[in-house]
Motif scaffolding. Structure first.
Motif, PDB file in Angstrom:
ATOM      1  N   ARG A  29       1.049  -1.196  -0.014  1.00 31.83           N
ATOM      2  CA  ARG A  29       0.052  -0.016   0.223  1.00 31.83           C
ATOM      3  C   ARG A  29       0.894   1.376  -0.015  1.00 31.83           C
ATOM      4  O   ARG A  29       0.645   2.171  -0.654  1.00 31.83           O
ATOM      5  N   ALA A  30       1.991   1.215   0.751  1.00 29.66           N
ATOM      6  CA  ALA A  30       2.680   2.354   0.796  1.00 29.66           C
ATOM      7  C   ALA A  30       3.535   2.548  -0.672  1.00 29.66           C
ATOM      8  O   ALA A  30       3.684   3.863  -1.162  1.00 29.66           O
ATOM      9  N   LEU A  31       4.108   1.319  -1.271  1.00 23.12           N
ATOM     10  CA  LEU A  31       4.667   1.439  -2.244  1.00 23.12           C
ATOM     11  C   LEU A  31       3.859   2.093  -3.645  1.00 23.12           C
ATOM     12  O   LEU A  31       4.422   2.751  -4.400  1.00 23.12           O
ATOM     13  N   ASN A  32       2.539   1.876  -3.555  1.00 23.59           N
ATOM     14  CA  ASN A  32       1.720   2.250  -4.425  1.00 23.59           C
ATOM     15  C   ASN A  32       0.904   3.374  -3.990  1.00 23.59           C
ATOM     16  O   ASN A  32       0.027   4.031  -5.027  1.00 23.59           O
ATOM     17  N   GLN A  33       1.057   4.024  -3.024  1.00 24.79           N
ATOM     18  CA  GLN A  33       0.166   5.281  -2.450  1.00 24.79           C
ATOM     19  C   GLN A  33       0.322   6.402  -3.357  1.00 24.79           C
ATOM     20  O   GLN A  33       1.641   6.646  -3.743  1.00 24.79           O
ATOM     21  N   GLY A  34      -0.788   7.019  -3.989  1.00 24.74           N
ATOM     22  CA  GLY A  34      -0.663   7.987  -4.461  1.00 24.74           C
ATOM     23  C   GLY A  34      -0.051   8.204  -6.093  1.00 24.74           C
ATOM     24  O   GLY A  34       0.054   9.198  -6.774  1.00 24.74           O
ATOM     25  N   THR A  35      -0.149   6.804  -6.560  1.00 20.33           N
ATOM     26  CA  THR A  35       0.233   6.692  -7.845  1.00 20.33           C
ATOM     27  C   THR A  35      -0.847   7.034  -8.941  1.00 20.33           C
ATOM     28  O   THR A  35      -0.816   7.452 -10.161  1.00 20.33           O
ATOM     29  N   ASP A  36      -2.056   6.961  -8.632  1.00 20.14           N
ATOM     30  CA  ASP A  36      -3.229   7.254  -9.340  1.00 20.14           C
ATOM     31  C   ASP A  36      -3.160   8.803  -9.577  1.00 20.14           C
ATOM     32  O   ASP A  36      -3.101   9.576  -8.645  1.00 20.14           O
ATOM     33  N   ALA A  37      -3.321   9.236 -10.864  1.00 24.87           N
ATOM     34  CA  ALA A  37      -3.142  10.602 -10.972  1.00 24.87           C
ATOM     35  C   ALA A  37      -4.115  10.802 -12.192  1.00 24.87           C
ATOM     36  O   ALA A  37      -3.977  10.088 -13.021  1.00 24.87           O
ATOM     37  N   PRO A  38      -4.731  11.969 -12.424  1.00 25.79           N
ATOM     38  CA  PRO A  38      -5.562  12.352 -13.636  1.00 25.79           C
ATOM     39  C   PRO A  38      -4.614  12.694 -14.894  1.00 25.79           C
ATOM     40  O   PRO A  38      -3.434  12.902 -14.576  1.00 25.79           O
ATOM     41  N   TYR A  39      -5.144  12.267 -16.055  1.00 26.79           N
ATOM     42  CA  TYR A  39      -4.425  12.326 -17.156  1.00 26.79           C
ATOM     43  C   TYR A  39      -5.415  12.539 -18.198  1.00 26.79           C
ATOM     44  O   TYR A  39      -6.569  12.003 -18.098  1.00 26.79           O
ATOM     45  N   PRO A  40      -4.954  13.280 -19.372  1.00 28.91           N
ATOM     46  CA  PRO A  40      -6.130  13.627 -20.414  1.00 28.91           C
ATOM     47  C   PRO A  40      -6.505  12.087 -21.064  1.00 28.91           C
ATOM     48  O   PRO A  40      -5.876  11.281 -21.638  1.00 28.91           O
ATOM     49  N   ALA A  41      -8.110  11.971 -21.193  1.00 26.25           N
ATOM     50  CA  ALA A  41      -8.572  10.910 -21.812  1.00 26.25           C
ATOM     51  C   ALA A  41      -8.638  11.031 -23.294  1.00 26.25           C
ATOM     52  O   ALA A  41      -9.618  11.047 -23.931  1.00 26.25           O
ATOM     53  N   VAL A  42      -7.704  11.409 -23.761  1.00 26.15           N
ATOM     54  CA  VAL A  42      -7.627  11.690 -25.436  1.00 26.15           C
ATOM     55  C   VAL A  42      -6.299  10.869 -25.934  1.00 26.15           C
ATOM     56  O   VAL A  42      -5.563  10.279 -25.270  1.00 26.15           O
ATOM     57  N   ARG A 357      10.289   3.138  -7.277  1.00 24.02           N
ATOM     58  CA  ARG A 357       8.903   3.066  -6.733  1.00 24.02           C
ATOM     59  C   ARG A 357       8.127   3.238  -8.077  1.00 24.02           C
ATOM     60  O   ARG A 357       8.665   4.014  -9.133  1.00 24.02           O
ATOM     61  N   PRO A 358       6.962   2.952  -8.270  1.00 23.25           N
ATOM     62  CA  PRO A 358       5.943   3.287  -9.553  1.00 23.25           C
ATOM     63  C   PRO A 358       5.965   4.730  -9.778  1.00 23.25           C
ATOM     64  O   PRO A 358       5.857   5.715  -9.055  1.00 23.25           O
ATOM     65  N   ILE A 359       6.112   4.754 -11.334  1.00 19.68           N
ATOM     66  CA  ILE A 359       5.713   6.128 -11.741  1.00 19.68           C
ATOM     67  C   ILE A 359       4.237   6.415 -11.462  1.00 19.68           C
ATOM     68  O   ILE A 359       3.562   5.509 -11.342  1.00 19.68           O
ATOM     69  N   GLN A 360       3.868   7.551 -12.176  1.00 17.84           N
ATOM     70  CA  GLN A 360       2.420   7.900 -12.028  1.00 17.84           C
ATOM     71  C   GLN A 360       1.651   7.117 -12.848  1.00 17.84           C
ATOM     72  O   GLN A 360       1.856   6.393 -13.758  1.00 17.84           O
ATOM     73  N   ASN A 361       0.302   6.601 -12.218  1.00 20.70           N
ATOM     74  CA  ASN A 361      -0.510   5.424 -12.811  1.00 20.70           C
ATOM     75  C   ASN A 361       0.100   4.043 -13.395  1.00 20.70           C
ATOM     76  O   ASN A 361      -0.261   3.615 -14.482  1.00 20.70           O
ATOM     77  N   THR A 362       0.861   3.823 -12.205  1.00 27.31           N
ATOM     78  CA  THR A 362       1.471   2.204 -12.440  1.00 27.31           C
ATOM     79  C   THR A 362       1.699   1.856 -10.890  1.00 27.31           C
ATOM     80  O   THR A 362       1.662   2.511 -10.093  1.00 27.31           O
ATOM     81  N   ARG A 363       1.079   0.628 -11.034  1.00 28.99           N
ATOM     82  CA  ARG A 363       1.104   0.143  -9.498  1.00 28.99           C
ATOM     83  C   ARG A 363       2.030  -1.264  -9.891  1.00 28.99           C
ATOM     84  O   ARG A 363       2.229  -2.002 -10.905  1.00 28.99           O
TER      85      ARG A 363
END
Length: 546
Positions: A29-42, A357-363
């Motif tokens: 949970r700590a490793l993947n905390q905060g990785t979800d982030a908004p990005y354009p849906a296009v 650690r994972p980059i954004q939008n990666t777990r």
């Protein structure tokens, strides 16, 4: 905007569960905390065209003959896209791009995307049979080529429609193709080598590219960014270089030569004030050994592709300071980068550099026997997120093996099994431990090549090393090591003695070859085939001990 919607697949039935004890669950949970982030849906088309409209007069592309603004680059790509549509290129088609690093290459990639088609980046140096195999696998009937190479390409690829791309013959067309696709459309296909000898096609969605470069954790990317395009377009690092610049309104600088020379690299980086650069591990080590001042002006130096040498990282940290060098890791199947590790300090208790650690939008998960591993326990790295490929082209068994669905911490995840081994450190970082298939057998003994390389690199006289296997006269395998020493007259016997003091006899290479350098492939990795060929030369090479 969307926040990493690829957490679950629309399938019925509960997937197998990956169990987790309290310590493992808390660590992941700590490793993947905060990785979800908004990005354009296009898709890439819409993002690039928005930058072209907003920054029409800004420099988009610098090439050896000059530069192109965003407005001009967009208009030239529109014209090529219109010509491609005229000859039958339709949304969803696969278009082979057989063009070396040039303005024409970037125009061709953009035009293909504007048509709603998928680009297959290829290398003219590939054998004809390999090229034809890849085109057959993707159903590619259209090929984009430099005008000067048109006849040669047509002769090599009979039955395909070869379209010439010549910048000076294109006009600036203001109207873009009307196609507007989905973020889940396939943007490009990379091919990786397969264990069975058949290359594996890896399709990558537009969503994966956007997730890679939008507000990244690992580097600053914005309209002030200047990125060097150094990787071959068939190597997935080019995805980051090209779209990391062009989808932010930044500047993409094309390295002017086919081969890297450190003096020219230094001039290019300084002249264009490059802010972000990616180097393969082997090339990074060469720069650190021979001319570390080459990178002195670069704000962020990304490096990855192989395990890093702590000796080189120590030198780099001393030369550039903390947070300038960022180690990045990721398989092609997960769109270029999956984890990152800014090098701030090197801890005395670390035997290797973390992959971070994972980059954004990666777990990321470390799994062993269908359970999450607690800190310190080695397992297989599994990756999740919108960067994942939909699977291998025409290889359902390989897809089913590597791309799996599991329930983790109450959430359905689509996961990619990397085959890489790692553990979670007490500091919360992933630490790479080699491949699941990096284990070899010599006379019945199991040996991890990474362990031998680690002890070689620990010798103060060794600048770089590479360990592999080769057939022996008895019909089995033997270990072969290649070493670049700190001095030309270094006695390989002292290095062998060093290994003998630290490893059992069956782990000491049968051949230890001292070399002036380690040859690299076109993607910047150590060329194993060339090294083994040097051992089979008619005259025994200097510096070989057996």
């Amino acid at each position: 905007m969307t926040a990493a919607p690829d957490r679950s697949a629309p399938q019925t039935g509960a997937p197998p569960r990956i169990e987790a004890g309290p310590a493992a669950l808390a660590a992941h949970r700590a490793l993947n905390q905060g990785t979800d982030a908004p990005y354009p849906a296009v898709g890439v088309k819409e993002l690039f065209e928005a930058q072209a409209a907003r920054r029409s007069h800004a420099t988009a592309l610098v090439h050896k003959d000059g530069s192109l603004s965003y407005g001009t680059l967009d208009a030239l790509a529109n014209d090529l896209a219109a010509k491609m549509r005229t000859v039958g290129v339709r949304p969803g088609d696969s278009v082979t791009v057989l063009i070396s690093r040039s303005a024409e290459l970037i125009i061709a990639l953009l035009a293909t995307i504007k048509c709603g088609a998928t680009y297959l980046p290829a290398d003219a140096a590939w054998p004809d049979e390999r090229l034809r195999t890849l085109l057959d696998r993707t159903g590619s009937t259209h090929v984009l080529s430099r005008a000067a190479d048109l006849d040669d390409v047509a002769a090599r690829l009979p039955g395909r429609r070869v379209l010439p791309v010549e910048r000076d013959k294109l006009t600036e067309r203001g109207e873009a193709p009307p196609h507007r696709g989905s973020p889940d459309d396939i943007a490009y296909i990379n091919f990786t080598s397969g264990s069975t000898g058949v290359p594996k096609g890896v399709p990558i969605r537009h969503r994966g590219i956007v997730r890679l470069v939008h507000q990244p954790r690992y580097a600053r990317l914005d309209e002030e960014s200047v990125l060097l395009q150094l990787a071959p377009v068939s190597f997935d690092a080019a995805t980051f270089e090209i779209w990391g610049a062009l989808l932010h309104g930044g500047t993409l600088v094309l390295y002017p030569s086919a081969f890297v020379r450190l003096a020219q690299l230094r001039r290019t980086l300084a002249e264009h004030r490059v802010t972000v650069l990616f180097l393969t591990t082997a090339l990074f080590n060469t720069v650190i050994d021979e001319a570390p001042d080459t990178l002195a002006g670069v704000g962020t130096i990304l490096t990855g592709g192989e395990a890093h040498s702590l000796t080189h990282m120590t030198t780099a940290l001393r030369a550039y300071g903390p947070d300038r060098v960022v180690s990045v890791y990721g398989p092609t199947e997960c769109t270029t980068f999956s984890t990152y590790h800014p090098v701030r300090t090197l801890h005395s208790d670390e035997s290797s550099l973390p992959i971070g650690r994972p980059i954004q939008n990666t777990r990321a998960y470390v799994v062993q026997d269908s359970r999450l591993c607690p800190p310190g326990e080695t397992g297989e790295v599994l990756l999740a997120g919108p960067g994942l490929s939909p699977g291998y082209l025409g290889l359902p068994d390989a897809t089913a093996h590597h791309f799996v669905e599991r329930e983790i911490d109450g959430v359905r995840e689509r996961l990619y099994r990397t085959g890489d081994r790692a553990f979670l450190s007490e500091r919360g970082d992933l630490v790479f431990q080699g491949r699941l298939d990096d284990q070899v057998k010599i006379n019945g003994f199991r040996i991890e090549l990474g362990e031998v390389a680690y002890h070689l690199d620990a010798h103060p006289a060794v600048r770089r090393s590479f360990v592999t296997t080769r057939p022996n006269r008895q019909g089995g395998q033997e270990l072969a090591a290649f070493v670049v020493p700190d001095a030309a007259d270094r006695d390989p016997g002292t290095i062998r003695a060093h290994l003998s003091r630290r490893l059992p006899a069956h782990m000491v290479p049968a051949v230890l070859h001292v070399r002036a350098d380690l040859p690299l492939t076109t993607t910047g990795k150590v060329d194993r085939r060339a090294l083994l060929a040097s051992l089979d030369a008619p005259s025994a090479p200097v510096g070989v001990t057996s």
